[in-house]
Design a protein around this motif. Structure first.
Motif, PDB file in Angstrom:
ATOM      1  N   ILE A 222       0.646  -1.171   0.014  1.00 41.34           N
ATOM      2  CA  ILE A 222      -0.071  -0.062  -0.087  1.00 41.34           C
ATOM      3  C   ILE A 222       0.824   1.268   0.102  1.00 41.34           C
ATOM      4  O   ILE A 222       1.796   1.306   0.875  1.00 41.34           O
TER       5      ILE A 222
ATOM      6  N   ILE B  50      -8.258   5.382  -4.979  1.00 36.94           N
ATOM      7  CA  ILE B  50      -7.957   4.242  -4.771  1.00 36.94           C
ATOM      8  C   ILE B  50      -7.370   3.825  -6.188  1.00 36.94           C
ATOM      9  O   ILE B  50      -8.209   3.471  -7.048  1.00 36.94           O
TER      10      ILE B  50
ATOM     11  N   HIS C  49      -5.358   0.909  -8.269  1.00 38.75           N
ATOM     12  CA  HIS C  49      -4.676  -0.483  -8.321  1.00 38.75           C
ATOM     13  C   HIS C  49      -3.502  -0.357  -9.329  1.00 38.75           C
ATOM     14  O   HIS C  49      -3.981  -0.022 -10.433  1.00 38.75           O
TER      15      HIS C  49
ATOM     16  N   GLN D  26       1.103  -3.221  -6.393  1.00 38.44           N
ATOM     17  CA  GLN D  26       0.683  -2.027  -5.312  1.00 38.44           C
ATOM     18  C   GLN D  26      -0.802  -1.382  -5.465  1.00 38.44           C
ATOM     19  O   GLN D  26      -1.397  -1.644  -6.590  1.00 38.44           O
ATOM     20  N   VAL D  27      -1.158  -0.707  -4.457  1.00 36.76           N
ATOM     21  CA  VAL D  27      -2.434   0.087  -4.355  1.00 36.76           C
ATOM     22  C   VAL D  27      -1.924   1.153  -3.788  1.00 36.76           C
ATOM     23  O   VAL D  27      -1.432   1.525  -2.826  1.00 36.76           O
ATOM     24  N   HIS D  28      -2.350   2.251  -4.537  1.00 36.25           N
ATOM     25  CA  HIS D  28      -2.182   3.779  -4.187  1.00 36.25           C
ATOM     26  C   HIS D  28      -3.337   4.393  -3.792  1.00 36.25           C
ATOM     27  O   HIS D  28      -4.275   4.046  -4.129  1.00 36.25           O
TER      28      HIS D  28
ATOM     29  N   THR E 230      -0.266   7.410 -11.354  1.00 32.42           N
ATOM     30  CA  THR E 230      -1.587   7.463 -10.097  1.00 32.42           C
ATOM     31  C   THR E 230      -1.492   9.188  -9.625  1.00 32.42           C
ATOM     32  O   THR E 230      -2.458   9.398  -9.474  1.00 32.42           O
TER      33      THR E 230
ATOM     34  N   ASP F 103      -7.873   1.477 -12.242  1.00 33.23           N
ATOM     35  CA  ASP F 103      -6.805   0.573 -12.129  1.00 33.23           C
ATOM     36  C   ASP F 103      -5.659   1.220 -13.180  1.00 33.23           C
ATOM     37  O   ASP F 103      -6.373   1.740 -14.434  1.00 33.23           O
TER      38      ASP F 103
END
Length: 187
Positions: free
Chosen positions: A39, A102, A104, A110-112, A150, A173
């Motif tokens: 994360i 959010i 992906h 990773q997830v930002h 992102t 995404d």
């Protein structure tokens, strides 16, 4: 991963019984070593209508502008991680508003997550991982020098949403395949 962190034996990369994905498995002690997405938590900090960006002093994307963000640490919440990263990178104390994006990023596991935030005093600086920090009005954002997709997407949502004074949570995404351009899906 080469060695088991439990017993030190060489690991194998295989699908464990009852699973459906390749994992690192220790044939000596039967420990399965799961590797899960990391994360990245950060903020979109605002002061008097301007957005605080940091110029990166580290790779990847050294010298490019970013929102203050970084990897979440164990024993902290995403809110705590976002506030900590904002302090570490921009020396800015913020009030966190709401979760905002959010994103992906499965090709790098990773997830930002970015939160809208307000600077408490208008004071900021450059932390260890930043060359400088600066407030940008919406028409001054250095789009060609933005560090990551992102960050760009979060800024684009903010510019669109500020016109309507409505800030929903955006979930999307960003997928890259080696040798191909980005494929994006918004939900």
């Amino acid at each position: 991963m080469k060695y088991c962190s439990s017993c030190g034996h060489l690991v194998e990369h295989r699908i464990p019984e009852g699973d459906n994905r390749h994992r690192f498995v220790c044939p000596s002690c039967d420990t399965i070593h799961y590797q899960n997405p990391r994360i990245v938590a950060g903020t979109l900090p605002v002061w008097e209508g301007k957005i605080l960006l940091c110029r990166r002093a580290i790779e990847p994307r050294y010298g490019y502008w970013t929102l203050p963000a970084g990897f979440m640490e164990n024993s902290e919440t995403t809110l705590e991680a976002a506030a900590r990263e904002t302090w570490e990178e921009a020396l800015a104390d913020v009030s966190i508003d709401d979760l905002y994006t959010i994103i992906h990023v499965p090709h790098i596991d990773q997830v930002h997550m970015f939160y809208r935030a307000s600077l408490k005093t208008g004071e900021f600086g450059a932390g260890e991982e930043s060359l400088e920090s600066r407030l940008f009005s919406l028409d001054e954002i250095p789009w060609e020098e933005i560090s990551f997709p992102t960050v760009k997407r979060t800024l684009e949502h903010f510019i669109e949403d500020i016109e309507h004074n409505n800030f929903p949570v955006h979930v999307s995404d960003i997928r890259f395949q080696l040798g191909q351009k980005a494929k994006a899906a918004t939900s």
